[in-house]
Design a protein around this motif. Structure first.
Motif, mmCIF file in Angstrom:
data_model
loop_
_atom_site.group_PDB
_atom_site.id
_atom_site.type_symbol
_atom_site.label_atom_id
_atom_site.label_comp_id
_atom_site.label_asym_id
_atom_site.label_seq_id
_atom_site.Cartn_x
_atom_site.Cartn_y
_atom_site.Cartn_z
ATOM 1 N N ILE A 46 0.848 -1.207 0.000
ATOM 2 C CA ILE A 46 0.000 0.000 0.000
ATOM 3 C C ILE A 46 0.875 1.246 0.000
ATOM 4 N N ASN A 47 1.966 1.241 0.767
ATOM 5 C CA ASN A 47 2.868 2.400 0.793
ATOM 6 C C ASN A 47 3.586 2.584 -0.534
ATOM 7 N N GLY A 50 0.808 3.914 -2.801
ATOM 8 C CA GLY A 50 0.358 5.209 -2.309
ATOM 9 C C GLY A 50 1.407 6.304 -2.383
ATOM 10 N N PHE A 53 0.567 9.003 -4.688
ATOM 11 C CA PHE A 53 -0.515 9.878 -4.248
ATOM 12 C C PHE A 53 -0.206 10.558 -2.921
ATOM 13 N N GLN A 54 1.018 10.414 -2.445
ATOM 14 C CA GLN A 54 1.483 10.936 -1.156
ATOM 15 C C GLN A 54 0.625 10.397 -0.005
ATOM 16 N N PHE A 55 0.358 9.093 -0.062
ATOM 17 C CA PHE A 55 -0.397 8.384 0.970
ATOM 18 C C PHE A 55 0.553 7.442 1.687
ATOM 19 N N HIS A 56 0.496 7.442 3.027
ATOM 20 C CA HIS A 56 1.433 6.640 3.800
ATOM 21 C C HIS A 56 0.734 6.080 5.041
ATOM 22 N N ILE A 57 0.975 4.813 5.317
ATOM 23 C CA ILE A 57 0.501 4.170 6.552
ATOM 24 C C ILE A 57 1.737 3.758 7.333
#
Length: 81
Positions: A46-47, A50, A53-57
């Motif tokens: 996912i990272n 992401g 899209f500048q999405f981080h968990i």
């Protein structure tokens, strides 16, 4: 000679009984570790996706368990597993 044989048999019986008592908690611990590893792999993927899209968990033990729990819940709801 007979006492040595009885001692060996008693030790073997004790090991089997001791193993039977602790096999269930060991299975649960190994399942938790396995699910945490799979959850960590899911978060890593996912990272990677992401990042565009500048999405981080955050990748830690708690989030990996939550990810695997959510996956199991969705699979049970959709009957895909």
């Amino acid at each position: 000679m007979d006492t040595n044989l009885l001692t060996y048999l008693a030790c073997i019986c004790f090991i089997f009984i001791f193993g039977r008592i602790f096999i269930l908690p060991l299975k649960k611990i190994l399942k938790l570790v396995f699910n945490s590893i799979l959850g960590g792999i899911c978060i890593f993927v996912i990272n990677l996706i992401g990042a565009t899209f500048q999405f981080h968990i955050g990748l830690n033990f708690f989030t990996s368990i939550v990810i695997r729990f959510i996956r199991f819940t969705w699979c049970r709801l959709l009957d895909c597993c």
